[in-house]
Design an enzyme around this catalytic site. Structure first.
Site, PDB file in Angstrom:
ATOM      1  N   GLU A  78      20.954  14.689  47.973  1.00 42.13           N
ATOM      2  CA  GLU A  78      20.824  15.253  46.622  1.00 42.13           C
ATOM      3  C   GLU A  78      20.874  16.785  46.602  1.00 42.13           C
ATOM      4  O   GLU A  78      21.528  17.373  45.741  1.00 42.13           O
ATOM      5  CB  GLU A  78      19.520  14.774  45.965  1.00 42.13           C
ATOM      6  CG  GLU A  78      19.510  13.309  45.580  1.00 42.13           C
ATOM      7  CD  GLU A  78      20.395  12.982  44.385  1.00 42.13           C
ATOM      8  OE1 GLU A  78      21.043  13.894  43.839  1.00 42.13           O
ATOM      9  OE2 GLU A  78      20.442  11.801  44.004  1.00 42.13           O
TER      10      GLU A  78
ATOM     11  N   HIS B 150      28.106  12.415  43.641  1.00 42.34           N
ATOM     12  CA  HIS B 150      27.902  11.625  44.859  1.00 42.34           C
ATOM     13  C   HIS B 150      29.175  11.058  45.471  1.00 42.34           C
ATOM     14  O   HIS B 150      29.322  11.030  46.701  1.00 42.34           O
ATOM     15  CB  HIS B 150      26.971  10.443  44.568  1.00 42.34           C
ATOM     16  CG  HIS B 150      25.526  10.780  44.544  1.00 42.34           C
ATOM     17  ND1 HIS B 150      24.820  11.123  45.670  1.00 42.34           N
ATOM     18  CD2 HIS B 150      24.635  10.827  43.518  1.00 42.34           C
ATOM     19  CE1 HIS B 150      23.553  11.368  45.346  1.00 42.34           C
ATOM     20  NE2 HIS B 150      23.422  11.196  44.049  1.00 42.34           N
TER      21      HIS B 150
ATOM     22  N   SER C 129      26.578  18.797  40.713  1.00 46.72           N
ATOM     23  CA  SER C 129      26.724  18.305  39.338  1.00 46.72           C
ATOM     24  C   SER C 129      25.952  19.144  38.325  1.00 46.72           C
ATOM     25  O   SER C 129      25.913  18.816  37.145  1.00 46.72           O
ATOM     26  CB  SER C 129      26.276  16.842  39.247  1.00 46.72           C
ATOM     27  OG  SER C 129      24.917  16.696  39.635  1.00 46.72           O
TER      28      SER C 129
ATOM     29  N   HIS D 103      26.557  12.638  37.037  1.00 42.59           N
ATOM     30  CA  HIS D 103      25.841  12.950  38.280  1.00 42.59           C
ATOM     31  C   HIS D 103      26.307  12.035  39.404  1.00 42.59           C
ATOM     32  O   HIS D 103      26.608  12.495  40.516  1.00 42.59           O
ATOM     33  CB  HIS D 103      24.337  12.788  38.073  1.00 42.59           C
ATOM     34  CG  HIS D 103      23.559  12.805  39.354  1.00 42.59           C
ATOM     35  ND1 HIS D 103      23.144  13.956  39.976  1.00 42.59           N
ATOM     36  CD2 HIS D 103      23.134  11.790  40.152  1.00 42.59           C
ATOM     37  CE1 HIS D 103      22.499  13.664  41.086  1.00 42.59           C
ATOM     38  NE2 HIS D 103      22.485  12.348  41.224  1.00 42.59           N
TER      39      HIS D 103
END
Length: 292
Positions: A185, A142, A204, A137
């Site tokens: 996010e 990110h 993700s 993730h």
């Protein structure tokens, strides 16, 4: 000299009252030599799956940045290799951590252009879902957009704002958390060829990469700073609402003013439910809110 001990793998604690987060402190060296064949296989499987479905769904900036970083598709990348590309592009650095960080620690890292990445990766039985952020993730989701100068500046500004927000109390921190949730996010961006994904929690996730753009269930609403900061979110389902930005420049412009008057103003206003659609919203799609 003796080898450094392998860092701990900190996951949420499961109790009879539900899941309780366990927080890490400090940074750790990535124990790359300690990754097992199974760890690398999980990375390889997840990487291949996401890269197959993201073209036409993820924003162009994300795909370009990930390619430019040179992430290895067949094994877990070395932080040191990625840091060479990242540092040259925007001056950001990946730092290894054992798990979730306390808010102020996290904000401080971002404010200093350091992005915390959990050193450990999910197990094979957690391929489709893991409650807390793991290496896949953090790293796949990110880190690529930190190669984009405007997004990199936005995340630094967010970190600095978070450090300041600690002086305003828990309400301000919650409002700031919502901004992170609905942009970094779970954000969508409008390109000339349609809506695309940029949020790490979506890029993700195979299921949410499809759900956020193709399902009739969720709302897709134009980004408005104070609207976002007043909107609650769910952590146990796909999102009820996705907010759409026009550009990363829009994020920077929206978050550049002093937030102190905003916190004061929002303190007197009601919150919005995750599924709410308001008369003042710029609505791309009003969702059915039917379960996926």
């Amino acid at each position: 000299m003796s080898a450094l001990p392998t860092p701990r793998r900190l996951e949420n604690l499961q109790t009879d009252r539900g899941s309780v987060p366990v927080y890490a402190t400090g940074t750790v060296e990535q124990p790359w030599d300690s990754y097992s064949a199974a760890d690398h296989a999980v990375w390889q499987q997840l990487y291949a799956r996401q890269r197959e479905i993201l073209p036409g769904r993820a924003c162009d900036a994300f795909l370009r940045a990930q390619d430019a970083m040179g992430m290895t598709p067949d094994r877990i990348p070395k932080f040191s290799d990625l840091n060479a590309a990242l540092g040259a592009a925007t001056g950001w650095t990946i730092v290894g951590v054992e798990g979730l960080l306390p808010e102020l620690d996290f904000f401080t890292h971002l404010a200093n252009r350091r992005f915390p990445v959990s050193w450990w990766i999910r197990r094979a039985d957690q391929i489709d879902y893991i409650e807390e952020p793991d290496l896949f993730h953090d790293l796949f989701g990110h880190v690529p957009l930190l190669m984009d100068p405007m997004f990199a500046d936005y995340l630094e500004a967010y970190g600095k704002g978070g450090v300041k927000a600690h002086g305003f109390g828990p309400e301000a921190l919650m409002q700031l958390a919502r901004l992170y949730w609905y942009t970094v996010e779970f954000g969508l961006i409008r390109q000339a060829d349609g809506l695309r994904i940029y949020g790490a929690g979506i890029v993700s996730s195979k299921g949410e990469s499809i759900h956020c753009l193709e399902s009739a269930a969720p709302n897709r609403i134009g980004f408005d700073l104070e609207r976002v900061m007043r909107t609650r979110y769910r952590i146990d389902t796909y999102q009820k609402t996705y907010f759409v930005i026009d550009s990363f420049e829009q994020l920077m412009e929206a978050t550049s003013p002093d937030f102190a008057p905003i916190y004061a103003r929002l303190a007197a206003l009601p919150e919005h439910a995750p599924e709410a659609v308001l008369a003042t919203d710029a609505v791309f799609h009003a969702g059915t809110q039917q379960a996926a």
